[in-house]
Design a protein around this motif. Structure first.
Motif, mmCIF file in Angstrom:
data_model
loop_
_atom_site.group_PDB
_atom_site.id
_atom_site.type_symbol
_atom_site.label_atom_id
_atom_site.label_comp_id
_atom_site.label_asym_id
_atom_site.label_seq_id
_atom_site.Cartn_x
_atom_site.Cartn_y
_atom_site.Cartn_z
ATOM 1 N N PHE A 171 142.253 49.161 23.973
ATOM 2 C CA PHE A 171 143.654 48.946 23.610
ATOM 3 C C PHE A 171 144.578 49.694 24.561
ATOM 4 C CE2 PHE A 171 145.118 46.831 19.806
ATOM 5 C CZ PHE A 171 143.964 46.558 19.095
ATOM 6 N N MET A 172 145.561 48.983 25.080
ATOM 7 C CA MET A 172 146.657 49.660 25.754
ATOM 8 C C MET A 172 147.466 50.306 24.651
ATOM 9 S SD MET A 172 146.924 49.621 29.025
ATOM 10 C CE MET A 172 148.488 50.435 28.780
ATOM 11 N N MET A 173 147.459 51.611 24.605
ATOM 12 C CA MET A 173 148.267 52.322 23.621
ATOM 13 C C MET A 173 149.629 52.600 24.253
ATOM 14 S SD MET A 173 147.654 56.095 22.015
ATOM 15 C CE MET A 173 148.581 56.982 23.259
ATOM 16 N N ASP A 198 160.734 59.164 24.196
ATOM 17 C CA ASP A 198 159.586 59.600 24.975
ATOM 18 C C ASP A 198 158.404 58.668 24.683
ATOM 19 O OD1 ASP A 198 158.362 61.227 26.774
ATOM 20 O OD2 ASP A 198 158.318 63.015 25.495
ATOM 21 N N PHE A 199 157.674 58.317 25.713
ATOM 22 C CA PHE A 199 156.526 57.421 25.550
ATOM 23 C C PHE A 199 155.259 58.038 26.134
ATOM 24 C CE2 PHE A 199 159.832 54.363 24.870
ATOM 25 C CZ PHE A 199 159.268 53.333 24.139
ATOM 26 N N ARG A 200 154.135 57.646 25.557
ATOM 27 C CA ARG A 200 152.834 57.931 26.150
ATOM 28 C C ARG A 200 152.065 56.617 26.191
ATOM 29 N NH1 ARG A 200 155.380 61.687 26.923
ATOM 30 N NH2 ARG A 200 154.923 63.895 26.667
ATOM 31 N N ILE A 201 151.501 56.341 27.351
ATOM 32 C CA ILE A 201 150.841 55.053 27.567
ATOM 33 C C ILE A 201 149.443 55.321 28.127
ATOM 34 C CG2 ILE A 201 150.987 52.855 28.820
ATOM 35 C CD1 ILE A 201 154.154 53.525 28.885
ATOM 36 N N VAL A 202 148.438 54.948 27.362
ATOM 37 C CA VAL A 202 147.051 55.247 27.727
ATOM 38 C C VAL A 202 146.185 54.040 27.371
ATOM 39 C CG1 VAL A 202 145.112 56.843 27.378
ATOM 40 C CG2 VAL A 202 147.442 57.696 27.163
ATOM 41 N N PHE A 203 145.237 53.720 28.234
ATOM 42 C CA PHE A 203 144.297 52.630 27.955
ATOM 43 C C PHE A 203 143.055 53.253 27.328
ATOM 44 C CE2 PHE A 203 141.789 48.861 29.908
ATOM 45 C CZ PHE A 203 141.981 48.110 28.755
ATOM 46 N N MET A 256 140.254 54.559 29.844
ATOM 47 C CA MET A 256 139.939 53.693 30.977
ATOM 48 C C MET A 256 141.080 53.700 31.989
ATOM 49 S SD MET A 256 138.470 50.871 28.391
ATOM 50 C CE MET A 256 139.641 51.492 27.217
ATOM 51 N N ASP A 257 140.723 53.337 33.208
ATOM 52 C CA ASP A 257 141.707 53.254 34.285
ATOM 53 C C ASP A 257 142.398 51.896 34.186
ATOM 54 O OD1 ASP A 257 143.090 53.008 36.642
ATOM 55 O OD2 ASP A 257 141.421 53.639 37.923
ATOM 56 N N MET A 258 143.692 51.921 33.887
ATOM 57 C CA MET A 258 144.401 50.649 33.661
ATOM 58 C C MET A 258 144.767 49.938 34.961
ATOM 59 S SD MET A 258 148.172 51.889 32.411
ATOM 60 C CE MET A 258 147.704 53.301 31.411
ATOM 61 N N GLY A 259 144.447 50.561 36.104
ATOM 62 C CA GLY A 259 144.687 49.889 37.389
ATOM 63 C C GLY A 259 146.148 49.867 37.805
ATOM 64 N N GLY A 260 146.873 50.903 37.436
ATOM 65 C CA GLY A 260 148.283 50.993 37.845
ATOM 66 C C GLY A 260 149.210 50.205 36.922
ATOM 67 N N VAL A 261 150.426 50.031 37.386
ATOM 68 C CA VAL A 261 151.456 49.399 36.550
ATOM 69 C C VAL A 261 152.095 48.243 37.297
ATOM 70 C CG1 VAL A 261 153.585 49.791 35.248
ATOM 71 C CG2 VAL A 261 151.990 51.683 35.617
ATOM 72 N N GLN A 262 152.169 47.105 36.660
ATOM 73 C CA GLN A 262 152.899 45.983 37.256
ATOM 74 C C GLN A 262 154.367 46.026 36.856
ATOM 75 O OE1 GLN A 262 151.158 42.139 36.605
ATOM 76 N NE2 GLN A 262 149.434 42.550 37.951
ATOM 77 N N ASP A 263 154.609 46.346 35.594
ATOM 78 C CA ASP A 263 155.988 46.292 35.120
ATOM 79 C C ASP A 263 156.168 47.125 33.858
ATOM 80 O OD1 ASP A 263 158.547 45.452 35.575
ATOM 81 O OD2 ASP A 263 158.103 43.313 35.451
ATOM 82 N N PHE A 264 157.364 47.654 33.704
ATOM 83 C CA PHE A 264 157.733 48.383 32.484
ATOM 84 C C PHE A 264 159.237 48.234 32.325
ATOM 85 C CE2 PHE A 264 158.392 52.763 30.378
ATOM 86 C CZ PHE A 264 158.134 52.266 29.114
#
Ligand SMILES: [Cu+2]
Length: 274
Positions: A24-26, A41-46, A56-64
């Motif tokens: 899950f992308m949290m 404030d946000f925390r984003i973790v796979f 897990m390594d989410m492979g960077g970010v495309q968009d936010f």
């Protein structure tokens, strides 16, 4: 001795495969029903939120970004990628990378709905030989004036709520529609997990103890299926954060010559009536 090593290796393999729980992308922020505009404030973790499993390594970010809207006005896009900071995140038995984002009040000041969208890169799941990408949404509200929470955000795939996602009581039924390129996905498989270990924003870690205990592995990841029109329903049994992931519903099915599971994720928060 040799047998022992094998046994340990097998245990390690099972622990890593995380078969009992789902990826899950949290995307978490402490409060999605805001009285008034303030920093968010946000925390984003796979990770595997139901068991605080491996990261897990989410492979960077495309968009936010966020889509802001109030009443019948046209939605506005607020770019948020610049606020992302790479952080080290710790689960009780796994460490990895994630992101924090402190979104200043100036961007989330107005009353109405904010649909936060996070699109990661691609994660390669070695055991299955497939890539994964989870396009993730969280809908927040400021000041109680509703906006476009029931409208699609125009994503390649997404879960669109049919019940106000930031105003859920414990015991409400979460109803939503799974869309791929704007069209319903009949029979979509949707995994549901409870955020069982609360994030600690100062430590960039989760609590060691879970909120609930699972009587059996079958309870860790709940699985539901969409009906013929892509609608899902799920009775929320406990206050807290609930994640829904519609698996492999996105239009992109390949990355780097390998199979890709492009998933749609939404997080909602339920509170107890007191
Ligand atoms: Cu995993």
């Amino acid at each position: 001795m040799k047998k022992m090593t094998w046994a340990l290796a097998l245990i390690a393999v099972f622990a890593l495969s995380g078969q009992a729980s789902a990826h899950f992308m949290m995307m978490h922020t402490p409060e999605i029903a805001q009285e008034k505009g303030g920093d968010m404030d946000f925390r984003i973790v796979f990770t595997h939120p139901a068991e605080a499993g491996h990261i897990m390594d989410m492979g960077g970010v495309q968009d936010f970004y966020a889509l802001y809207q109030r009443g019948d006005a046209e939605p506005q896009k607020i770019e948020l990628k610049g606020y992302l900071k790479e952080i080290a995140w710790a689960n009780p038995e796994s460490k990895g990378k994630g992101y924090s984002a402190l979104i200043p009040k100036k961007d989330v000041r107005s009353m109405g709905d904010y649909t936060f969208v996070f699109i990661p890169g691609f994660y390669f799941e070695e055991e299955e030989g497939v890539y994964m990408q989870q396009i993730t949404k969280v809908v927040a509200n400021v000041g109680g004036i509703p906006g476009n929470w029931a409208e699609p955000a125009g994503l390649p795939c997404e879960i669109v709520p049919l019940i106000k996602p930031y105003g859920l009581w414990t015991g409400n039924v979460f109803k939503a529609q799974v869309l791929s390129e704007g069209k319903p996905v009949p029979g979509a498989e949707v995994e549901v997990e409870f955020l069982n270990h609360m994030p600690d924003y100062k430590a960039n870690a989760v609590s060691k103890d879970g909120i609930v205990e699972y009587p059996h592995d079958a309870f860790v990841t709940q699985t539901i299926f969409a009906d013929a029109d892509g609608y899902i329903t799920y009775g929320i049994p406990k206050a807290g954060w609930w994640g829904f992931a519609a698996l492999g519903v996105g239009p992109q099915t390949e990355h780097n010559g390998k199979e890709l599971s492009q998933d749609a994720v939404i997080w909602v928060k339920a509170v107890d009536m007191k």
